[in-house]
Design a protein around this motif. Structure first.
Motif, short mmCIF file in Angstrom:
data_model
loop_
_atom_site.label_atom_id
_atom_site.label_comp_id
_atom_site.label_asym_id
_atom_site.label_seq_id
_atom_site.Cartn_x
_atom_site.Cartn_y
_atom_site.Cartn_z
N ASN A 82 0.81 -1.22 0.00
CA ASN A 82 0.00 0.00 0.00
C ASN A 82 0.84 1.27 0.00
N PHE A 83 2.18 1.14 -0.19
CA PHE A 83 3.08 2.28 -0.28
C PHE A 83 3.52 2.46 -1.72
N GLU A 84 3.45 3.69 -2.20
CA GLU A 84 3.94 4.02 -3.54
C GLU A 84 4.84 5.24 -3.46
N LEU A 85 6.04 5.12 -4.00
CA LEU A 85 6.98 6.24 -4.10
C LEU A 85 7.08 6.65 -5.55
N ARG A 86 6.89 7.94 -5.81
CA ARG A 86 7.08 8.49 -7.15
C ARG A 86 8.17 9.56 -7.07
N THR A 87 9.24 9.36 -7.81
CA THR A 87 10.29 10.37 -7.90
C THR A 87 10.10 11.19 -9.18
N ASN A 88 10.87 12.27 -9.29
CA ASN A 88 10.67 13.22 -10.39
C ASN A 88 9.22 13.68 -10.45
N ALA A 89 8.61 13.79 -9.29
CA ALA A 89 7.18 14.10 -9.20
C ALA A 89 7.01 15.49 -8.60
N LYS A 90 7.09 16.50 -9.44
CA LYS A 90 7.01 17.88 -8.98
C LYS A 90 5.57 18.35 -8.97
N VAL A 91 5.11 18.74 -7.80
CA VAL A 91 3.74 19.22 -7.65
C VAL A 91 3.65 20.64 -8.17
N THR A 92 2.66 20.90 -9.01
CA THR A 92 2.48 22.22 -9.61
C THR A 92 1.20 22.91 -9.17
N GLY A 93 0.32 22.21 -8.48
CA GLY A 93 -0.92 22.84 -8.05
C GLY A 93 -1.71 21.96 -7.13
N LEU A 94 -2.67 22.55 -6.47
CA LEU A 94 -3.60 21.82 -5.61
C LEU A 94 -4.89 21.55 -6.36
N VAL A 95 -5.54 20.47 -6.02
CA VAL A 95 -6.87 20.16 -6.54
C VAL A 95 -7.85 20.36 -5.40
N GLU A 96 -8.82 21.23 -5.62
CA GLU A 96 -9.77 21.56 -4.56
C GLU A 96 -11.20 21.35 -5.04
N GLU A 97 -12.03 20.90 -4.13
CA GLU A 97 -13.46 20.75 -4.38
C GLU A 97 -14.21 21.21 -3.15
N ASP A 98 -15.13 22.14 -3.34
CA ASP A 98 -15.96 22.65 -2.24
C ASP A 98 -15.11 23.15 -1.07
N GLY A 99 -14.01 23.84 -1.40
CA GLY A 99 -13.17 24.42 -0.37
C GLY A 99 -12.24 23.45 0.34
N ARG A 100 -12.13 22.23 -0.15
CA ARG A 100 -11.29 21.21 0.47
C ARG A 100 -10.24 20.73 -0.51
N VAL A 101 -9.00 20.56 -0.05
CA VAL A 101 -7.95 19.99 -0.89
C VAL A 101 -8.21 18.50 -1.03
N VAL A 102 -8.29 18.03 -2.27
CA VAL A 102 -8.59 16.61 -2.52
C VAL A 102 -7.49 15.95 -3.35
N GLY A 103 -6.39 16.67 -3.55
CA GLY A 103 -5.30 16.09 -4.31
C GLY A 103 -4.35 17.17 -4.80
N VAL A 104 -3.39 16.75 -5.64
CA VAL A 104 -2.40 17.67 -6.20
C VAL A 104 -2.24 17.40 -7.68
N ARG A 105 -1.78 18.43 -8.39
CA ARG A 105 -1.40 18.26 -9.79
C ARG A 105 0.09 18.00 -9.84
N CYS A 106 0.43 16.97 -10.54
CA CYS A 106 1.83 16.54 -10.61
C CYS A 106 2.15 16.29 -12.08
N GLY A 107 2.86 17.25 -12.71
CA GLY A 107 3.05 17.17 -14.14
C GLY A 107 1.70 17.32 -14.81
N GLY A 108 1.37 16.41 -15.71
CA GLY A 108 0.07 16.44 -16.37
C GLY A 108 -0.94 15.55 -15.70
N GLU A 109 -0.65 15.09 -14.51
CA GLU A 109 -1.49 14.11 -13.83
C GLU A 109 -2.08 14.71 -12.55
N VAL A 110 -3.23 14.20 -12.17
CA VAL A 110 -3.84 14.55 -10.89
C VAL A 110 -3.71 13.36 -9.95
#
Length: 399
Positions: free
Chosen positions: A118-146
């Protein structure tokens, strides 16, 4: 989708991700660089960190990696040497500070965490933005991926991009100067008591951290004085080494240019809020620790311990509310405030003394106190475990 996404593969982020994985929480760790190898990161593993590793059954394997055991801390000024802390007097299984390149420690933790599916490590994974819904952070944008997660933990250090994205700024509490870091080789006949020492001279001081085959040498300059130091070249630094760390004088000429030097901008800062819905900051992302006392790794690891104690049960029970995130800050902030207040006092006193351009002189009362073994033991214990030492609740790993 993970239950938790940890951004930043430093000590705090990796310890928290390991604990979550071991507890059965699905966790993704995002590291912006291809590996954990960064020069001039803190290398000090304090007794409290080693005892945590021992509690997890990891200490024996960790200490099979090459490291150096520092048992004292001393201050040097022309004509004086004052030993301030004796770690070998504190008792316990680990009466020393283990000096190990941080990359080795982090690689070790990543390998141990990878055992859990249940552990995943991603390297070269630069976060470029937050993903928010209804005022809550629900993830991050990493490259072209959410990368979606029920909880995002920002553990990306003193220059935290996540902190800026989340609009949770820190307030600077002060920093007396900056540090120029470089390496010189270690030799077998170097003084064994010089593993974690500070050498004062006229207008500057040098901090030493010993490793198995080299010394990290930190030369202090005035805040914002990097360009002036660069114009002056390395000869003033070499001359300071020759005059004030005389047993290193025969290696001073190995510093040949500023391409060998890394600037560490010293700051002491803390965010008023460490969280917003769906996001928590820990480590230097929440509170920037100066190099004074080598507490940075210890504070980040202890943040991770408290976060694991609070977050793992909440994640397993359901959604993590902001009251849960606030509880992590409530539990950790008093210790951080105490450490940072002490660091500010030390930085201010040192900066004032060095501004005179004269060698620093230790006050008589301080010298007398350091001559007392109980004082040195108490100082070592305080640094070894930090204030209000948190302990990992074993139950969170067995849930």
């Amino acid at each position: 989708m993970s239950r938790c996404c940890v951004v930043g593969g430093g000590p705090g982020g990796l310890v928290l991700a390991y604990l979550m994985a071991r507890a059965g929480v699905e966790v993704t760790l995002l590291e912006s660089q291809p590996d954990f190898d960064r020069d001039f990161r803190g290398d000090s593993l304090h007794p409290a960190t080693l005892e945590l590793m021992d509690q997890l059954g990891l200490a024996d394997r960790l200490l099979e990696l090459e490291h150096f055991r520092a048992t004292t801390f001393s201050l040097h000024s022309p004509g004086w040497t004052v030993r301030t802390a004796d770690y070998d007097r504190i008792g316990g299984k680990f009466p020393y500070v283990a000096l190990m390149p941080q990359a080795r420690f982090l690689d070790f933790l990543a390998r141990e965490a990878a055992v859990y599916p249940n552990f995943e490590l991603r390297t070269n994974a630069k976060v470029t933005g937050l993903v928010e819904e209804d005022g809550r952070v629900v993830g991050v944008r990493c490259g072209g991926e959410v990368v979606r997660a029920d909880l995002v933990v920002a553990a990306d250090g003193r220059f935290s991009r996540m902190r800026r994205l989340a609009d949770l700024p820190v307030t600077s509490l002060g920093g007396g100067g900056d540090i120029l870091w470089f390496r010189l080789p270690r030799r077998s006949d170097d003084p064994p008591e010089a593993d974690v020492d500070i050498y004062f001279g006229a207008g500057h001081y040098i901090g030493l951290l010993g490793g198995p085959d080299s010394w990290q040498v930190g030369y202090t300059i005035q805040k914002g004085g990097f360009q002036q130091a660069r114009r002056a070249g390395v000869e003033p630094i070499r001359e300071f080494v020759r005059e004030n760390v005389r047993w290193l004088a025969d290696r001073a000429d190995l510093l040949t240019g500023f391409e060998q030097i890394t600037l560490l901008s010293v700051d002491i800062a803390r965010a008023k809020r460490w969280h917003r819905p769906g996001l928590l900051m820990i480590g230097d992302a929440a509170h920037v620790i100066s190099p004074v006392g080598g507490n940075g790794i210890l504070m980040a690891v202890q943040d991770a311990v408290v976060a694991a104690n609070v977050l793992i049960p909440a994640l397993k029970a359901g959604e993590v509310g902001e009251d849960v995130l606030a509880e992590v800050q409530r539990l950790r902030e008093p210790a951080i405030e105490k450490v940072q207040a002490q660091q500010v006092r030390v930085e201010q006193r040192t900066a004032k003394a060095l501004a005179t351009g004269l060698p620093y002189r230790f006050p008589l009362v301080f010298r007398l106190l350091c001559g007392l073994a109980p004082f040195r033991k108490a100082a070592a214990r305080a640094n070894a475990y930090g204030p209000f030492r948190p302990r990992l609740n074993p139950a969170v790993l067995d849930m």
